[in-house]
Design an enzyme around this catalytic site. Structure first.
Site: not given
Length: 116
Positions: A9, A25, A58, A75
């Site tokens: 994370k 991505s 990704y 995104a």
């Protein structure tokens, strides 16, 4: 039995850009990727602190020490520059192995520089 657990994370980084006209991505400063043990092409979950959005894409590496966090393609519509996000990866592993596993968790500073 296998379970899915937190692998890594990057906690609370600032979005530096959103590029709708890109294939897709998230571009992440390679220093942050290395510190969090995230590899190119790895699936990541993005959680936007500002608006509550949660989605998957990704990772692709950005220039080292740039602090770059850019959402690309579709995104880019789900974040805004300067939003604060969390980048999460997961891994499948045996239940017993998962009990002892310790994820890579990093807490970058306000300039998106890696702090472990």
């Amino acid at each position: 039995m296998q379970i899915e657990v937190l692998k890594s994370k990057i906690h609370r980084v600032k979005v530096t850009g959103a590029d709708l006209n890109y294939i897709g991505s998230i571009t992440i400063d390679i220093e942050l990727m290395e510190a969090a043990n995230i590899i190119e092409g790895e699936k990541v979950t993005i959680v936007d602190i500002n608006n509550g959005e949660r989605f998957e894409t990704y990772a692709i590496p950005g220039p080292r020490h740039s602090g770059e966090i850019t959402l690309n393609g579709p995104a880019a519509r789900r974040v805004q520059k300067d939003d604060i996000i969390i980048i999460i990866t997961y891994a499948l592993m045996d239940f017993e192995e998962a009990k002892a596993f310790k994820p890579w968790v990093i807490f970058p500073n306000e300039n998106n520089n890696s702090l472990k």
